[in-house]
Scaffold this motif. Structure first.
Motif, PDB file in Angstrom:
ATOM      1  N   LEU A 295      -9.001   8.245   1.596  1.00 39.91           N
ATOM      2  CA  LEU A 295      -7.879   7.654   1.345  1.00 39.91           C
ATOM      3  C   LEU A 295      -6.642   8.544   0.948  1.00 39.91           C
TER       4      LEU A 295
ATOM      5  N   ASP B  98      -3.485   4.285   1.389  1.00 34.53           N
ATOM      6  CA  ASP B  98      -4.296   3.433   0.784  1.00 34.53           C
ATOM      7  C   ASP B  98      -3.706   2.010   0.821  1.00 34.53           C
ATOM      8  N   THR B  99      -4.015   1.141   1.652  1.00 38.07           N
ATOM      9  CA  THR B  99      -3.587  -0.302   2.036  1.00 38.07           C
ATOM     10  C   THR B  99      -4.125  -1.280   1.310  1.00 38.07           C
ATOM     11  N   ARG B 100      -5.328  -1.052   0.373  1.00 40.60           N
ATOM     12  CA  ARG B 100      -5.994  -2.001  -0.007  1.00 40.60           C
ATOM     13  C   ARG B 100      -5.249  -3.036  -1.247  1.00 40.60           C
TER      14      ARG B 100
ATOM     15  N   ARG C 128      -4.899   3.269  -7.004  1.00 40.51           N
ATOM     16  CA  ARG C 128      -4.694   3.962  -5.779  1.00 40.51           C
ATOM     17  C   ARG C 128      -5.227   5.082  -5.404  1.00 40.51           C
ATOM     18  N   TYR C 129      -5.906   5.345  -4.256  1.00 44.72           N
ATOM     19  CA  TYR C 129      -6.491   6.509  -3.879  1.00 44.72           C
ATOM     20  C   TYR C 129      -7.874   6.418  -4.229  1.00 44.72           C
TER      21      TYR C 129
ATOM     22  N   GLY D 151       0.835  -1.393  -0.008  1.00 45.77           N
ATOM     23  CA  GLY D 151       0.201  -0.211   0.075  1.00 45.77           C
ATOM     24  C   GLY D 151       0.910   1.215   0.104  1.00 45.77           C
TER      25      GLY D 151
ATOM     26  N   TYR E 162     -10.730  10.103  -7.020  1.00 45.66           N
ATOM     27  CA  TYR E 162     -10.056   9.897  -5.790  1.00 45.66           C
ATOM     28  C   TYR E 162     -11.186  10.064  -4.269  1.00 45.66           C
ATOM     29  N   ASP E 163     -10.548   9.393  -3.541  1.00 50.33           N
ATOM     30  CA  ASP E 163     -11.418   9.268  -2.326  1.00 50.33           C
ATOM     31  C   ASP E 163     -10.606  10.190  -1.081  1.00 50.33           C
TER      32      ASP E 163
ATOM     33  N   SER F 191     -11.827   6.006  -5.163  1.00 47.24           N
ATOM     34  CA  SER F 191     -13.073   5.315  -4.337  1.00 47.24           C
ATOM     35  C   SER F 191     -13.389   4.036  -4.803  1.00 47.24           C
TER      36      SER F 191
END
Length: 207
Positions: A23, A28-30, A37-38, A5, A19-20, A40
């Motif tokens: 996050l 962002d560790t998903r 990345r980042y 992440g 982008y969220d 939503s």
């Protein structure tokens, strides 16, 4: 891809609606590719919907098989249109590694209702099982639009499921075991569809 992440966004915050804000602030560790990345979750799903492949995946769920989650994860990796769970609505999500949030998943209470859906959608049902009369997937022309149907670990597909299939194919094996793991078989079958229908050229860098 950054497996561990990324931390909070550094520098001026982007104004792109993908982008969220949470996050961007927290990191962002998903388990998503760097492109997302980042983003939503809603933005990722919408982007995936722009290029999902036209094959579906169906799994019988009579025994709360732990492989179902892994099959959903593979369906996400290969950008399957939808995963159809036949039988119990509740299924073991552990193996999905949260990919079910990005993958369309539908439930059908029994084989008959699933078959009615497939017929109505014009999707040939291609069962994957090493039963008498099956043909080798390596020599079978998978339809562009179809649903790949998988059974439970151990018993395989139910007689009802085999009866509604338009074709039954098996994966070639060369060792002593009678069958391979259900989730492994699903991944092999999905990749067989990819090899037949997705054009490949020189490897390009991911955006």
């Amino acid at each position: 891809m950054s497996a561990g992440g990324v931390g909070p966004w550094v520098g001026e915050l982007p104004d792109d609606p993908h982008y969220d804000p949470e996050l961007l602030a927290a990191g962002d560790t998903r388990n998503v590719i760097d492109r997302y990345r980042y983003w939503s979750m809603e933005a990722i799903v919408a982007d995936l919907d722009e290029h999902r492949h036209p094959f579906h995946v169906a799994i019988e769920n009579w025994q709360h098989d732990m492989n179902i989650g892994s099959i959903v994860r593979s369906a996400n990796a290969f950008a399957a249109d939808t995963v159809h769970i036949i039988g119990r609505r509740r299924w073991n999500k552990r193996g999905a590694m949260v990919t079910d949030r990005y993958q369309h998943v539908s439930n059908h209470p029994d084989v008959a209702s699933f078959a009615a859906f497939a017929r109505g959608a014009g999707l040939p049902i291609i069962a994957i099982d090493n039963v008498p009369g099956s043909v080798l997937i390596e020599t079978f022309a998978l339809p562009v639009r179809c649903v790949l149907l998988f059974g439970q670990e151990g018993p395989g597909l139910s007689p009802e499921a085999l009866a509604v299939a338009d074709a039954v194919v098996e994966i070639s094996q060369f060792g002593s075991t009678r069958s391979i793991n259900a989730s492994a078989a699903a991944a092999v079958a999905m990749h067989a569809w990819i090899l037949q229908h997705v054009p490949f050229g020189p490897k390009a860098a991911r955006p």
